[in-house]
Design a protein around this motif. Structure first.
Motif: not given
Ligand SMILES: Nc1ncnc2c1ncn2[C@@H]1O[C@H](COP(=O)(O)OP(=O)(O)OP(=O)(O)O)[C@@H](O)[C@H]1O
Ligand SMILES: [Mg+2]
Lengths: 353, 266
Positions: A87-91, A131-135, B175-181, B263-265
Motif C-alpha cells: 500500500y504505497p500511501h501507508m508506512t 514503500p517508495r523509500e525502500l529497496s 475503495i476507502i482505504d486503498i483506492v481513494v488514497p 503512484g504504486a510501488v
C-alpha cells in the motif's frame, strides 16, 4: 489450518489455457512448492486459490469446503504477491499491520505484532518509511511480514525471496521453514529456485505448460524424475541426458558408452545421470574414456565438462581436482542411480522388478 | 523565429489577461473613473460595500452558490468514484456502450432541456430551491466526473487492491482505504473541476430560480438595470466569483505536481 484440494482446475483466457485440468491434494500442514519455468501457470494457480481469479472450470476446496464462490477475505488466506502489492500511501508499519487492523485488533497489541513480524524479516529499522523509500528486497520483506503477521488457514507465497541477496535469502528461508513448522500452517510456495524447493518442501509439484508433470518429495523429484522435462529442469547443472539404445539389457551410445541397465525396455532410449553420480578417474579407468572440455571451479566442487564421442557430460569432481583442457580422463557411472527415458513418450521407464 | 514566438505568446497573453485586469481595476474604481483606462485613480472599496448591502444583497447569492456547488460536489464525487471504479475494474455486458451513454447525456444542448426541467421542478414544487439546482448540476457534472475518475483509476495497478482483499477487506473498505488514497490527486482535480462547473453554471440557474436560490452568475445580471449597466458593481461581483477559482487552480497545480508522480510501488 486446512487441507487444500484442487479438482480439475482449469483457467483459460480466450483460447489460451494457462492452467489445464489441474488436480492437487495439499495436505493439512503441508509445505507444497510449485516449481516450474516462467509462464507455466504457478501464479495463476495461486490466484485461483486466493479467490482473485475465477476458475474457468473445476473446484477449489479449503478444509473440505468448496470455496469457488467465496470472496478472498472469506477464505482466510494470507498471500505474498510476486510483485508485492504494497500500500504505497501507508508506512511499513501500517502495511504490515493492515490485516490486523481489519480484524479489529487494538493499537497496542497491533504494534507489538507488527514489531514481531518485522523483526522476523529484519525490517525493524524501517517501520516509519513509505514503500517508495525502500529497496526492492526491503519491499519484498514488507510483503512477507504482512503475511506472517497473520495466523491464516493457509499461506500462499509467490516467489517471496526472489529479490533478496544471497545471505538474506538463506536466513529468511530458514525463518519461513521454522515458522511454517512451528505454526503448522498449510503453505503453497512458488519458486524458480531449486535449492528453495529442495530445502523447504514436503512435496514439490513440477509444472510445465499449465500441467503438473510430477508430484513428489524433493528426493523423488531429484532421484527419479518422471519425464525428460523434469529431468532437465531440476538440478544445476542439469542431469546429463544421452540418446542411445538398449539391447539385451545394455545401454549403448556413441563414444563407447555401454552400461548395464535394469529395465525391460528395448530399442531407442535416453539415459539420464546426474553430474554427482559421475566419477572422474584417471585415464584408462572407469566405464568410459573421455576428454576434458572445460573445468569450472564453483567453490564447493569442481565442475568438469567432458567430451564423450561428441556428447558433453558434466561431472562433479572433488574440489581439489585440476586438469588441463583436452587431457584424457575416465568416467565411472553410478549404475544404481541411472534414469532411463522413452524418447517417444518422454516418460521415465521403471526398473524391471 | 524566437522573436516571433515571443510576440505571439505576448499577444495571446494580453488577450487573455486584459479583460481580467480590466475587471480587477474596475472593481476598485469610483463610477466617475470608470471609462478612463488610466491606472492612476483613487481606489475604493465602496463597490464591494454596495453590492453586499440593500438592495443588491450579493451575500445571499454568494451563499446560494456556495451551498449548491458544495452539495453537488459532495454527492457527485462519491457517486462518480463508485461508478468509475466499477467501470474500471469489473467486467459487465455492454460496458463500452454504457460508458459512452453516460457521456452522451451531455450531447443534448442545455437550452433544449431547460424547459422540460422547468416544468418538472414546477410540478415538484422545487422551483427557486437549492435542491433544483443541485439536481440539475449533478446531471451535468457526474458524467464528467465518472469519465475523469475512470482515467485516474485505470492508471492504478490492481495488485494493492488484491492484497487488501486477501488481507480481509471488503470491496468498500478497499475503495476507502486503498483506492481513494492512491488516486487522491485525481479525486481532488475532479472535485475542483466539478466545483468550477457548478459555480459558473448560468442557464439553469437563470431559469429555475427567482429570488431565494439565485446564484452569483445570475445575480450579476441584476446590475444591468434600466439606468444602464453598473460596470463597477459587475466587476466587484466578478472578483467575488473569481476568488475561489484562484485558490482552486493553485490546489490543482500542487496536486498535479506532487500527486501524479506518486503512484504504486512495485
Ligand atoms: N490476465 C491474463 N490474461 C491472459 N493471459 C494471462 C493472464 N494472466 C496470465 N496469463 C498467461 O498465463 C500464463 C501463466 O501465467 P502465470 O503468471 O501463472 O505464470 P507463472 O508460472 O507465475 O510465471 P512466472 O514464473 O514468470 O511468474 C502465462 O503464459 C501468461 O501470459
Ligand atoms: Mg508468477
Amino acid at each position: 489450518m486446512a487441507a487444500i484440494d484442487l479438482h480439475d482446475l482449469t483457467k483459460a483466457w480466450g483460447n489460451f489455457t494457462a492452467v489445464k485440468r489441474q488436480s492437487l491434494a495439499i495436505r493439512d500442514g503441508e509445505f507444497m512448492v510449485l516449481l516450474g519455468p516462467s509462464g507455466c501457470g504457478k501464479t495463476t494457480t495461486m490466484r485461483m486459490i486466493a479467490g482473485l481469479e475465477e476458475p474457468t472450470s473445476g473446484d477449489i476446496l479449503i478444509g473440505g469446503q468448496r470455496v469457488n464462490d467465496l470472496a478472498p477475505r472469506e477464505r482466510d488466506i494470507a498471500m505474498v504477491f510476486q510483485s508485492y502489492g504494497l500500500y504505497p500511501h501507508m508506512t511499513v508499519a501500517d502495511n504490515i499491520g493492515y490485516p490486523m487492523k481489519l480484524r479489529g485488533m487494538g493499537r497496542a497489541e497491533r504494534e507489538a505484532a507488527v514489531r514481531a513480524a518485522a523483526d522476523k524479516v529484519e525490517l525493524g529499522a524501517f517501520l516509519h518509511r513509505k514503500p517508495r523509500e525502500l529497496s526492492g528486497g526491503q519491499r519484498q520483506r514488507v510483503a512477507l511480514a504482512r503475511a506472517i503477521i497473520r495466523r491464516p488457514r493457509a499461506f500462499l507465497m509467490d516467489e517471496p525471496l526472489s529479490n533478496l541477496d544471497a545471505k538474506l535469502r538463506v536466513s529468511t528461508r530458514a525463518e519461513i521453514k521454522h515458522l511454517q513448522h512451528e505454526l503448522g500452517v498449510t503453505t503453497v510456495y512458488v519458486t524458480h529456485d531449486q535449492i528453495e524447493a529442495m530445502t523447504l518442501a514436503h512435496r514439490v509439484a513440477v509444472m510445465q505448460g499449465g500441467e503438473i508433470r510430477q508430484l513428489g518429495t524433493p528426493e523423488d523429484i531429484y532421484d527419479q524424475p518422471a519425464d525428460l522435462f523434469v529431468a532437465g529442469f531440476i538440478g544445476s547443472p542439469a542431469m546429463n541426458l544421452l540418446a542411445g539404445e538398449i539391447q539385451d539389457g545394455r545401454f549403448t551410445a556413441p563414444g563407447g558408452i555401454a552400461v548395464a541397465v535394469r529395465v525391460a525396455h528395448r530399442g531407442a532410449a535416453v539415459l539420464g545421470i546426474r553430474p554427482e553420480d559421475l566419477r572422474v578417474l584417471p585415464p584408462g579407468q572407469g566405464d568410459v574414456a573421455a576428454a576434458i572440455y572445460t573445468v569450472e571451479l564453483t567453490g564447493e566442487a569442481t565442475l568438469v565438462t567432458a567430451d564423450v564421442g561428441g556428447a558433453r557430460l558434466s561431472a562433479r569432481a572433488d574440489r581439489g581436482f585440476r586438469a588441463g583442457i583436452g587431457s584424457a580422463i575416465g568416467l565411472a557411472l553410478d549404475t544404481s542411480r541411472l534414469s532411463i527415458f522413452d524418447p517417444g513418450t518422454t516418460l521415465r521407464i521403471k526398473d524391471a522388478p | 523565429m524566437r522573436a516571433v514566438r515571443t510576440a505571439l505568446l505576448l499577444a495571446v497573453l494580453f488577450l487573455i489577461l486584459f479583460p481580467i485586469a480590466w475587471m480587477a481595476l474596475t472593481a476598485f474604481k469610483r463610477p466617475v473613473d470608470l471609462l478612463g483606462l488610466s491606472l492612476f485613480f483613487t481606489p475604493t472599496l465602496d463597490n464591494f460595500r454596495t453590492i453586499f448591502s440593500h438592495p443588491w444583497n450579493i451575500g445571499r447569492t454568494l451563499w446560494n452558490s456556495t451551498v449548491v456547488a458544495a452539495l453537488t460536489v459532495l454527492i457527485a464525487i462519491p457517486a462518480a468514484t463508485l461508478a468509475a471504479y466499477s467501470f474500471s475494474r469489473f467486467e459487465m455486458r455492454f460496458k463500452t456502450g454504457l460508458f459512452f451513454l453516460i457521456l452522451a447525456t451531455q450531447f443534448v444542448p442545455a437550452v433544449v432541456v431547460v424547459l422540460p426541467f422547468y416544468l418538472l421542478f414546477r410540478d415538484l414544487g422545487l422551483l427557486d430551491t437549492h435542491w433544483a439546482l443541485v439536481i440539475v448540476n449533478l446531471a451535468i457534472v457526474t458524467p464528467f466526473a465518472v469519465w475523469m475518475l475512470k482515467g485516474f483509476l485505470d492508471a492504478v495497478p490492481a495488485e494493492s487492491e488484491e492484497a487488501a482483499l486477501v488481507d480481509g477487506a471488503t470491496r468498500l473498505r478497499v475503495i476507502i482505504d486503498i483506492v481513494v488514497p492512491m488516486v487522491w490527486p485525481g479525486v481532488v482535480v475532479t472535485t475542483v473541476f466539478c466545483f468550477v462547473l457548478t459555480w459558473n453554471e448560468f442557464l439553469f440557474a437563470l431559469i429555475l430560480t427567482r429570488d431565494d436560490a439565485v446564484t452569483l452568475p445570475v445575480g450579476i445580471t441584476r446590475f444591468r438595470t434600466e439606468r444602464g449597466d453598473l460596470w463597477e458593481l459587475i466587476a466587484a461581483a466578478g472578483i467575488l466569483i473569481s476568488i475561489p477559482m484562484f485558490f482552486l487552480s493553485s490546489i490543482i497545480q500542487r496536486h498535479f505536481v506532487t500527486g501524479m508522480t506518486g503512484g504504486a510501488v512495485k
